[in-house]
Scaffold this motif. Structure first.
Motif, mmCIF file in Angstrom:
data_model
loop_
_atom_site.group_PDB
_atom_site.id
_atom_site.type_symbol
_atom_site.label_atom_id
_atom_site.label_comp_id
_atom_site.label_asym_id
_atom_site.label_seq_id
_atom_site.Cartn_x
_atom_site.Cartn_y
_atom_site.Cartn_z
ATOM 1 N N GLY A 66 -1.854 11.571 2.937
ATOM 2 C CA GLY A 66 -2.112 11.779 3.949
ATOM 3 C C GLY A 66 -3.432 10.658 4.657
ATOM 4 O O GLY A 66 -4.168 11.141 5.432
ATOM 5 N N ALA A 67 -3.819 9.753 3.729
ATOM 6 C CA ALA A 67 -4.664 8.715 4.146
ATOM 7 C C ALA A 67 -4.182 7.569 4.296
ATOM 8 O O ALA A 67 -3.069 7.210 4.117
ATOM 9 C CB ALA A 67 -5.697 8.605 2.684
ATOM 10 N N GLU A 68 -5.056 6.712 4.883
ATOM 11 C CA GLU A 68 -4.735 5.254 5.273
ATOM 12 C C GLU A 68 -5.581 4.153 4.817
ATOM 13 O O GLU A 68 -7.017 4.220 4.790
ATOM 14 C CB GLU A 68 -4.717 5.417 6.894
ATOM 15 C CG GLU A 68 -3.933 6.337 7.631
ATOM 16 C CD GLU A 68 -4.073 6.498 9.008
ATOM 17 O OE1 GLU A 68 -4.799 5.748 9.701
ATOM 18 O OE2 GLU A 68 -3.232 7.422 9.408
ATOM 19 N N THR A 69 -5.283 3.273 4.248
ATOM 20 C CA THR A 69 -5.712 1.911 4.062
ATOM 21 C C THR A 69 -5.039 0.697 4.051
ATOM 22 O O THR A 69 -3.992 0.642 4.478
ATOM 23 C CB THR A 69 -6.248 2.355 2.388
ATOM 24 O OG1 THR A 69 -7.208 1.333 2.031
ATOM 25 C CG2 THR A 69 -4.836 2.247 1.447
ATOM 26 N N ILE A 70 -5.911 -0.355 3.525
ATOM 27 C CA ILE A 70 -4.975 -1.802 3.320
ATOM 28 C C ILE A 70 -5.144 -2.465 2.120
ATOM 29 O O ILE A 70 -6.216 -1.846 1.275
ATOM 30 C CB ILE A 70 -5.531 -2.528 4.456
ATOM 31 C CG1 ILE A 70 -7.233 -2.960 4.504
ATOM 32 C CG2 ILE A 70 -5.380 -2.105 5.807
ATOM 33 C CD1 ILE A 70 -7.720 -3.987 5.248
ATOM 34 N N VAL A 84 -4.193 16.536 8.882
ATOM 35 C CA VAL A 84 -2.960 15.581 8.681
ATOM 36 C C VAL A 84 -1.879 16.520 8.056
ATOM 37 O O VAL A 84 -2.086 17.233 6.895
ATOM 38 C CB VAL A 84 -3.208 14.600 8.061
ATOM 39 C CG1 VAL A 84 -1.980 13.573 7.420
ATOM 40 C CG2 VAL A 84 -4.258 13.638 8.413
ATOM 41 N N LYS A 85 -0.655 16.458 8.587
ATOM 42 C CA LYS A 85 0.321 17.150 7.752
ATOM 43 C C LYS A 85 1.624 16.417 7.766
ATOM 44 O O LYS A 85 1.805 15.282 8.223
ATOM 45 C CB LYS A 85 0.720 18.633 9.124
ATOM 46 C CG LYS A 85 1.316 17.928 10.321
ATOM 47 C CD LYS A 85 1.617 19.217 11.196
ATOM 48 C CE LYS A 85 2.149 18.911 12.586
ATOM 49 N NZ LYS A 85 2.229 20.032 13.480
ATOM 50 N N TYR A 86 2.331 16.666 6.491
ATOM 51 C CA TYR A 86 3.289 15.851 6.157
ATOM 52 C C TYR A 86 4.226 16.483 5.185
ATOM 53 O O TYR A 86 3.879 17.663 4.753
ATOM 54 C CB TYR A 86 2.869 14.654 5.566
ATOM 55 C CG TYR A 86 1.955 14.740 4.272
ATOM 56 C CD1 TYR A 86 2.395 14.964 3.056
ATOM 57 C CD2 TYR A 86 0.836 14.887 4.334
ATOM 58 C CE1 TYR A 86 1.551 15.092 1.875
ATOM 59 C CE2 TYR A 86 -0.262 15.019 3.521
ATOM 60 C CZ TYR A 86 0.216 15.131 2.303
ATOM 61 O OH TYR A 86 -0.486 15.429 0.941
ATOM 62 N N GLU A 117 9.492 22.462 8.247
ATOM 63 C CA GLU A 117 8.340 22.465 8.952
ATOM 64 C C GLU A 117 7.636 23.876 8.258
ATOM 65 O O GLU A 117 6.168 23.833 8.440
ATOM 66 C CB GLU A 117 8.281 22.686 10.379
ATOM 67 C CG GLU A 117 8.783 21.261 11.098
ATOM 68 C CD GLU A 117 8.973 21.256 12.482
ATOM 69 O OE1 GLU A 117 8.373 22.380 13.080
ATOM 70 O OE2 GLU A 117 9.338 20.555 13.129
ATOM 71 N N ASN A 118 8.204 24.851 7.805
ATOM 72 C CA ASN A 118 7.457 25.867 6.894
ATOM 73 C C ASN A 118 6.939 25.580 5.852
ATOM 74 O O ASN A 118 6.414 26.345 5.139
ATOM 75 C CB ASN A 118 8.488 27.142 6.858
ATOM 76 C CG ASN A 118 9.070 27.593 8.303
ATOM 77 O OD1 ASN A 118 8.070 27.733 9.131
ATOM 78 N ND2 ASN A 118 10.443 27.879 8.592
ATOM 79 N N SER A 119 7.482 24.514 5.281
ATOM 80 C CA SER A 119 6.640 24.038 3.940
ATOM 81 C C SER A 119 6.053 22.657 3.888
ATOM 82 O O SER A 119 6.207 21.803 3.230
ATOM 83 C CB SER A 119 7.805 23.935 2.889
ATOM 84 O OG SER A 119 9.004 23.180 3.356
ATOM 85 N N MET A 120 5.169 22.247 4.896
ATOM 86 C CA MET A 120 4.553 21.132 5.131
ATOM 87 C C MET A 120 3.305 21.190 4.230
ATOM 88 O O MET A 120 2.767 22.131 4.142
ATOM 89 C CB MET A 120 4.189 20.954 6.609
ATOM 90 C CG MET A 120 5.475 20.752 7.639
ATOM 91 S SD MET A 120 6.089 19.158 7.467
ATOM 92 C CE MET A 120 4.650 18.456 8.618
ATOM 93 N N GLU A 121 2.801 20.205 4.088
ATOM 94 C CA GLU A 121 1.541 19.689 3.397
ATOM 95 C C GLU A 121 0.554 19.729 4.266
ATOM 96 O O GLU A 121 0.914 19.105 5.288
ATOM 97 C CB GLU A 121 1.491 18.737 2.379
ATOM 98 C CG GLU A 121 2.535 18.708 1.106
ATOM 99 C CD GLU A 121 2.503 19.248 -0.091
ATOM 100 O OE1 GLU A 121 1.272 19.305 -0.386
ATOM 101 O OE2 GLU A 121 3.495 19.811 -0.554
ATOM 102 N N ILE A 155 0.723 -1.444 0.091
ATOM 103 C CA ILE A 155 -0.055 -0.151 0.148
ATOM 104 C C ILE A 155 0.803 1.166 -0.005
ATOM 105 O O ILE A 155 2.157 1.089 0.514
ATOM 106 C CB ILE A 155 -0.994 0.134 1.366
ATOM 107 C CG1 ILE A 155 -0.042 -0.119 2.468
ATOM 108 C CG2 ILE A 155 -1.899 -0.964 1.197
ATOM 109 C CD1 ILE A 155 -1.065 0.040 3.886
ATOM 110 N N GLN A 156 0.055 2.192 -0.545
ATOM 111 C CA GLN A 156 0.927 3.424 -0.329
ATOM 112 C C GLN A 156 0.341 4.244 0.881
ATOM 113 O O GLN A 156 -0.865 4.100 1.113
ATOM 114 C CB GLN A 156 0.605 4.663 -1.576
ATOM 115 C CG GLN A 156 1.067 3.875 -2.919
ATOM 116 C CD GLN A 156 0.820 4.854 -4.144
ATOM 117 O OE1 GLN A 156 0.171 5.804 -3.885
ATOM 118 N NE2 GLN A 156 1.314 4.291 -5.175
ATOM 119 N N GLY A 157 1.139 4.911 1.582
ATOM 120 C CA GLY A 157 0.871 5.639 2.917
ATOM 121 C C GLY A 157 1.791 6.684 3.252
ATOM 122 O O GLY A 157 2.208 7.213 2.407
#
Length: 943
Positions: A112-116, A349-351, A395-399, A100-102
């Motif tokens: 930013g999403a979660e799955t299986i 959600v931030k990343y 941290e100044n350029s988080m999505e 999976i992509q996460g």
């Protein structure tokens, strides 16, 4: 409501299964009380059963074991096994064997999403229910193409149990129920009020989290109004790549020496790297925490770069989330009851996608430019460092992904007069809103800034092609850091908004005592559904106008009406044999498109030759209708990178040595296009399962089930890297790749090259041609051992093995063995978990293990075979959790849990090249490491 309790004395098989379900693994204060003497074995407490509706059937029944193999994970299991979320529960299930992509997949469409992925099938092939009603689809598209469910926003502390039903289940649950069904059941009653507080941290750094949950049951004095209301708030910090040894820098133990990132680079298609810094990188050595220096790459040239840039991305998302939940019932009279379920979730959600995607270059705007002083065509490439961004750095350029979702069901249930017919009429409305706030480089301002500060004015056009602009850059200005104010002058945020809605009216009639048969009462369920689905994705308007540098987006929207009719019949033919039949008809009527209709059916059999043993089996069909995104995704473009395998092969670099190929080809940027189609048909499948349940002792149960899928007409977007690799093999005539074959004709037609034979565009449309064959087996065991004064031990285990998984991309192509061809799939063949719980007095302790089987190493995935000397399989990977729970007072429970007790990391894969900043398979393994959580729960009103 009238009582429907059945006082049947169930068999040892039923007793053993209920013992496994009812024995608490920890002292959860949200759980319902079990009014039984502690010295009485659980197996004797579970003999008198109510008729209940379980996932996999619409007809209430007393039997726990049926032809559908349901796995139940209780709230106590979740706490005892150290699971931190619903996602954690499902991803560690033995059924979740697929990649999976996460959060560890940088720059994916749904980071930013979660799955299986159940059994290695696509994430969108699993049907998710909340309290038996379908979840809302996530508004963004998995891999930029596929509809799926985000399982992040579900309050794990308010979960009563999770039921997992593997195998195709469309005859009851409709579209999407190909791999299986997951039913997440939230709490519906509770005595008094409870509060829990939980905090945790990772011992290697990052990921600090805190969670608080409060819930209370309520009831009026007359007892007619009853329910539960609860709230959960959680905050967690991200984990950064630089906080883990394996991801903080380019790999040092690989097949090649580490290569520093090309953070300040002047590049020519003819003379390769041109080093133009009069200060030999002195003005940029402070960048990336002082790790940038003068670098030289043999065969290419010199530049300024760092070995530590891979660490500047997040591995685990930060999250701030709030969920509110309520369930209520109101008895109108003895025969009719109103009910309501409301679940609201709000998350931020931030990343960070990483330094590899946070850069500027002349190539996007001008292609190349001509420098008359060097008489050469050049490109400038410049990474942005945390020091450019000011205090806080990256941290100044988080999505940020901000979501709000509603899941509301209102209805009435009861009995029709004095008959045996029950009814359930309900309206379910789901809404999911997503605001993707992406960090952006503004095309006009960023190009203007570098033209003003570095390139200077355009001096005409090149003398050779009359196509490339002429600049005389100030190279000393190029090799410098900038002020945070300058950085902010050409950066900002985009806001892309999307939403899905699904409104469904459902009416069901059920009769569990339709007529008598030698084996018992026949049962029937009849249901009808009508609904409307909508999907709308509106990217920031600046993507379409080209105002965002180097980035495009997917857009689209559509709606359709949906109708369904469902029937199920359960026939206890005689004492040992029960037969179940179900069928469903679905019709989808899209606005502005062609209607799609599908019929599915299933036949289930339960045969009990003796009380302690049951054979079970099922045969049926399943389908997945084209999603709204499949049909209405607009023709849209995107920028991405792909290895130009063909040009690299011409230069003497095969796929194994792709990192040694010049960067202009080994990491070629291209413009991709994709889109939906109204001509797509439904995926269809034949599915069957067969197995047994055996309870040789009242405290022991064993199950084994075999599953089969024959899937046709799959819808999916073609993979750009796979197309480029196949195009190379077709052009060079590698064995097995005939240039006139369908797969070669397809690959060549979808890749566009310029006059210099470089990839410029790739068309990756959705197609309706792929086929899959899949066979898998699941084995599970539950054992309860009463050890007298020392308490009670509960053993549980589950093992899944994918025996066969074959794939055909296009009709006429050779069959690809996904289990044995590592270039097409990196999934493990097997996955297993096991736990042992020891409960004595006020103490409960659980040890849990999760095992992922062999997976191919990097070399095997690249060369698509195990025949290469370096190709092989990685060892199985097992992690262990430990939890200890203590109840000093009836009202108070204290617990500590440790996830990944021994801080295990995946086996080091030394076949990765030194150019890798993440030398592990992030779609299968986590490198978060050990986490420790402390939790306290208090129940008000208890002493």
């Amino acid at each position: 409501m009238p009582s429907r309790r059945s006082q049947l004395q169930r068999s040892p098989l039923t007793a053993a299964l209920f013992a496994a379900l009812l024995v608490p693994a920890s002292g959860s204060l949200f759980a319902q009380d079990v009014n039984a003497d502690q010295d009485t074995p659980a197996s004797t407490q579970a003999k008198n059963l109510d008729r209940v509706t379980v996932t996999g059937s619409l007809i209430p029944q007393t039997a726990v074991e049926t032809f559908t193999p349901v796995t139940v994970i209780s709230a106590e299991d979740i706490q005892a096994r150290g699971f931190t979320s619903v996602t954690d529960v499902l991803q560690q299930s033995s059924f979740a064997t697929g990649s999976i992509q996460g959060s560890q997949t940088s720059a994916s469409f749904t980071q930013g999403a979660e799955t299986i992925s159940m059994f290695g099938l696509a994430p969108g092939y699993t049907k998710y229910l909340i309290n038996g009603r379908p979840m809302a689809d996530y508004p963004a598209l998995y891999n930029g193409s596929d509809t799926f469910n985000n399982i992040s926003g579900i309050p794990v502390d308010l979960v009563e149990r999770i039921e997992i039903l593997p195998g195709g289940q469309s005859s009851l649950y409709g579209s999407d129920a190909i791999a299986g069904v997951v039913n997440i059941i939230l709490r519906k009653n509770m005595d008094g009020a409870s509060i829990s507080v939980r905090g945790g941290t990772y011992t290697d750094g990052g990921g600090d989290s805190g969670r608080i949950t409060a819930a209370t049951g309520f009831s009026t004095a007359t007892g007619r109004l009853n329910g539960v209301v609860g709230a959960q708030y959680e905050n967690s910090e991200p984990i950064w790549g630089y906080q883990r040894d394996i991801t903080k820098q380019f790999y040092r133990n690989g097949t090649s020496a580490p290569i520093a990132s090309r953070d300040w680079l002047v590049h020519s298609p003819f003379t390769s790297y041109n080093f133009m810094d009069p200060n030999n990188c002195a003005n940029v050595t402070d960048a990336f925490a002082g790790t940038v220096d003068f670098r030289s790459r043999a065969g290419f040239g010199d530049y300024c770069g760092s070995f530590m840039t891979p660490g500047y991305r997040t591995l685990k998302n930060g999250k701030d989330s709030l969920q509110l939940y309520s369930h209520a019932t109101f008895d109108l009279n003895d025969n009719h009851q109103l009910y309501a379920d409301v679940l609201f979730s709000k998350e931020e959600v931030k990343y960070h996608i990483g330094s590899n995607y946070t850069w500027w270059g002349t190539g996007v705007e001008w292609g190349y430019f001509y420098d008359p002083d060097l008489d050469d065509l050049l490109n400038l490439q410049r990474a942005f460092a945390p020091e450019d961004m000011g205090v806080g750095g990256f941290e100044n350029s988080m999505e940020k992904n901000k979501t709000e979702s509603w899941h509301v069901t209102l209805g009435s249930e009861g009995r029709l007069g004095a008959s045996n017919w029950d009814y359930d009429a309900g309206l379910t409305s789901t809404h999911y809103k997503l605001d993707e706030q992406g960090f952006a480089r503004l095309a006009g301002p960023i190009n203007d800034y570098f033209q003003e500060h570095v390139l200077g004015p355009q001096l005409g056009w090149d003398p050779y092609y009359d196509n490339y602009p002429v600049f005389q850059p100030d190279y000393a200005a190029f090799y410098t850091l900038m002020s945070p104010e300058d950085f902010r002058s050409f950066t900002g945020y985009t806001s892309s908004k999307s939403k899905t809605t699904n409104n469904t009216l459902r009416l069901q009639f059920t009769n569990g005592e339709l007529f008598k048969l030698p084996g018992g009462d026949a049962g029937v369920a009849l249901a009808a559904e009508a609904g409307k689905e909508k999907w709308d994705y509106k990217p920031d308007a600046r993507f379409a106008t080209g105002d965002i540098w180097g980035t495009t987006s997917v857009d689209g929207g559509g709606q359709r009406d949906r109708y369904a009719a469902i029937g199920e019949l359960r026939l206890p033919v005689f004492e040992p044999l029960t037969v179940s039949l179900s069928g469903r008809y679905d019709r989808f009527e899209p606005k502005g498109g062609e209607a799609v209709s599908d019929s599915t059916y299933s036949l289930g059999v339960e045969y009990r030759p003796v009380e302690s043993f049951m054979f079970r089996g099922k045969y049926g069909t399943a389908f997945k209708a084209p999603t709204l995104a499949d049909q209405f995704q607009a023709a849209s473009g995107y920028y991405s990178f792909v290895p130009d395998y063909y040009r690299c092969q011409q230069l003497g670099f095969d796929p194994v040595n792709i990192d040694k190929c010049p960067g202009t080809f080994s990491n070629r940027q291209f413009f991709g296009t994709t889109g939906g189609s109204s001509d797509l048909e439904s995926l269809t499948a034949d599915v069957w399962s067969a197995g047994f349940v055996w309870a040789p002792l009242p405290q022991l149960s064993l199950t084994a089930d075999y599953f089969h899928w024959d899937i046709r007409n799959e819808v999916g977007q073609q993979n750009a890297s796979g197309l480029a690799l196949r195009e190379m093999r077709c052009r060079t005539g590698e064995p097995g790749y005939d240039i006139t074959s369908p797969v070669c004709v397809d690959a060549l037609s979808k890749i566009t090259r310029d006059g210099l034979e470089r990839i410029t565009q790739i068309y990756t449309p959705k197609v309706n041609e792929a086929q899959e064959l899949l066979d898998a087996v699941n084995v599970s065991a539950n054992y309860v051992w009463n050890i007298g004064t020392y308490g009670e031990l509960l053993f549980r285990g589950s093992y899944t093995n994918n025996i066969k998984h074959e794939f055909v991309a296009f009709e006429g192509d050779e069959t690809i063995d996904l289990i044995r061809n590592p270039g097409w799939s990196s999934d493990p063949k097997s996955k297993a978990n096991a736990s042992v719980t020891w409960k004595t007095g006020n103490w409960s302790t659980t040890a849990y293990a999760n095992r992922i089987g062999h997976t191919p190493n990097y070399r095997a995935r690249v060369v698509e075979t195990y025949d290469d000397p370096l190709a092989g399989k990685l060892d199985p990977f097992t992690t262990y959790n430990l939890s200890v729970s203590y109840t000093p007072l009836e009202a108070l429970n204290l617990s500590v849990s440790i996830s990944n007790l021994f801080n295990d990391m995946p086996q080091e894969d030394r076949t990765y090249p030194g150019s890798s900043g993440a030398p592990y398979n992030s779609s299968q393994y986590s490198i978060f490491g050990r986490a420790i959580y402390f939790e306290g729960r208090y129940a008000f009103g208890r002493k």
